[in-house]
Design a protein around this motif. Structure first.
Motif, PDB file in Angstrom:
ATOM      1  N   GLU A  96       0.833  -1.197   0.000  1.00 46.47           N
ATOM      2  CA  GLU A  96       0.000   0.000   0.000  1.00 46.47           C
ATOM      3  C   GLU A  96       0.868   1.249   0.000  1.00 46.47           C
ATOM      4  O   GLU A  96       2.009   1.222   0.447  1.00 46.47           O
ATOM      5  CB  GLU A  96      -0.886   0.036   1.244  1.00 46.47           C
ATOM      6  N   GLN A 132       0.559   5.196   1.391  1.00 39.78           N
ATOM      7  CA  GLN A 132      -0.239   6.104   2.198  1.00 39.78           C
ATOM      8  C   GLN A 132      -0.137   7.502   1.599  1.00 39.78           C
ATOM      9  O   GLN A 132       0.964   7.997   1.330  1.00 39.78           O
ATOM     10  CB  GLN A 132       0.236   6.099   3.653  1.00 39.78           C
ATOM     11  N   ARG A 189      -4.889   4.976   2.683  1.00 43.10           N
ATOM     12  CA  ARG A 189      -3.998   3.936   2.173  1.00 43.10           C
ATOM     13  C   ARG A 189      -4.608   3.414   0.883  1.00 43.10           C
ATOM     14  O   ARG A 189      -5.785   3.086   0.844  1.00 43.10           O
ATOM     15  CB  ARG A 189      -3.863   2.792   3.181  1.00 43.10           C
ATOM     16  N   LEU A 190      -3.778   3.339  -0.145  1.00 39.81           N
ATOM     17  CA  LEU A 190      -4.237   2.876  -1.445  1.00 39.81           C
ATOM     18  C   LEU A 190      -3.378   1.693  -1.849  1.00 39.81           C
ATOM     19  O   LEU A 190      -2.148   1.780  -1.843  1.00 39.81           O
ATOM     20  CB  LEU A 190      -4.120   4.004  -2.475  1.00 39.81           C
ATOM     21  N   SER A 191      -4.026   0.600  -2.168  1.00 39.81           N
ATOM     22  CA  SER A 191      -3.308  -0.586  -2.615  1.00 39.81           C
ATOM     23  C   SER A 191      -2.562  -0.269  -3.907  1.00 39.81           C
ATOM     24  O   SER A 191      -3.109   0.374  -4.804  1.00 39.81           O
ATOM     25  CB  SER A 191      -4.305  -1.726  -2.853  1.00 39.81           C
ATOM     26  N   SER A 196      -4.178  -0.805  -7.136  1.00 40.20           N
ATOM     27  CA  SER A 196      -5.199   0.149  -7.586  1.00 40.20           C
ATOM     28  C   SER A 196      -4.605   1.350  -8.304  1.00 40.20           C
ATOM     29  O   SER A 196      -5.310   2.301  -8.614  1.00 40.20           O
ATOM     30  CB  SER A 196      -6.014   0.651  -6.392  1.00 40.20           C
ATOM     31  N   ILE A 197      -3.291   1.341  -8.526  1.00 37.76           N
ATOM     32  CA  ILE A 197      -2.630   2.469  -9.172  1.00 37.76           C
ATOM     33  C   ILE A 197      -2.244   2.096 -10.597  1.00 37.76           C
ATOM     34  O   ILE A 197      -1.568   1.100 -10.825  1.00 37.76           O
ATOM     35  CB  ILE A 197      -1.381   2.898  -8.371  1.00 37.76           C
ATOM     36  N   GLY A 253      -4.672   6.770  -9.137  1.00 38.66           N
ATOM     37  CA  GLY A 253      -5.227   5.814  -8.186  1.00 38.66           C
ATOM     38  C   GLY A 253      -6.717   5.656  -8.386  1.00 38.66           C
ATOM     39  O   GLY A 253      -7.433   6.642  -8.565  1.00 38.66           O
ATOM     40  N   LYS A 254      -7.171   4.402  -8.372  1.00 34.61           N
ATOM     41  CA  LYS A 254      -8.603   4.117  -8.505  1.00 34.61           C
ATOM     42  C   LYS A 254      -9.126   3.742  -7.122  1.00 34.61           C
ATOM     43  O   LYS A 254      -8.647   2.800  -6.508  1.00 34.61           O
ATOM     44  CB  LYS A 254      -8.828   2.975  -9.487  1.00 34.61           C
ATOM     45  N   LEU A 255     -10.110   4.507  -6.667  1.00 28.42           N
ATOM     46  CA  LEU A 255     -10.674   4.287  -5.343  1.00 28.42           C
ATOM     47  C   LEU A 255     -12.187   4.365  -5.468  1.00 28.42           C
ATOM     48  O   LEU A 255     -12.752   5.453  -5.580  1.00 28.42           O
ATOM     49  CB  LEU A 255     -10.146   5.347  -4.377  1.00 28.42           C
TER      50      LEU A 255
END
Length: 156
Positions: free
Chosen positions: A4, A6, A102-104, A107-108, A127-129
């Motif tokens: 991840e 941050q 926090r982005l995995s 997902s980027i 980033g896709k959230l």
């Protein structure tokens, strides 16, 4: 378990268009309410001036001007995000800081060639959230070498 990243997520608004950006939290020193910077002559257009941050003079940058967007209007939501750019402390004006998340890394996505006038060299990815897209900035590449040299003079 996927790695991840941050991020500190902030918004830049132009009219009804709101774009969300993220910078790694490791680049962010602090987030402060907007102070009125002291203007300086003969500095790049995107340098709004300088402020005294606990005894240290730092340049304040209007990120929207740097990205060729309309100038920032200071509101109660506006903040200066104090970041490190190639070892130099700089404050960047943002319209709103929305969250730290926090982005995995899964997902980027790699950045497209151009996003809204910002060339891919400034970007580390998108980033896709859920239903949101976060434009991930590489703060060390937002300014070219001559602009970094100018910032060093301003913050000296």
């Amino acid at each position: 378990m996927a790695e991840e990243t941050q991020l500190v997520v902030f918004k830049l608004k132009t009219g009804d268009v709101v774009c969300e950006y993220g910078v790694p939290i490791t680049k962010v020193q602090e987030i402060i309410p907007m102070a009125t910077p002291t203007r300086l002559p003969q500095v790049p257009d995107f340098v709004e001036g300088i402020i005294n941050l606990r005894g240290k003079i730092i340049p304040i940058i209007d990120l929207k001007k740097r990205f060729a967007m309309s100038a920032s209007e200071v509101t109660s939501e506006s903040r200066s995000v104090v970041v490190e750019v190639d070892g130099q402390t700089v404050g960047i004006i943002v319209d709103e800081v929305s969250e730290v998340l926090r982005l995995s890394n899964d997902s980027i996505e790699p950045p497209p060639a151009v996003i809204g006038g910002i060339t891919a060299e400034y970007l580390t990815g998108v980033g896709k959230l859920d239903d949101r897209l976060l434009i991930l900035l590489d703060m060390d590449k937002v300014f070219n070498d001559s602009e970094k040299a100018e910032l060093l003079k301003v913050g000296a």
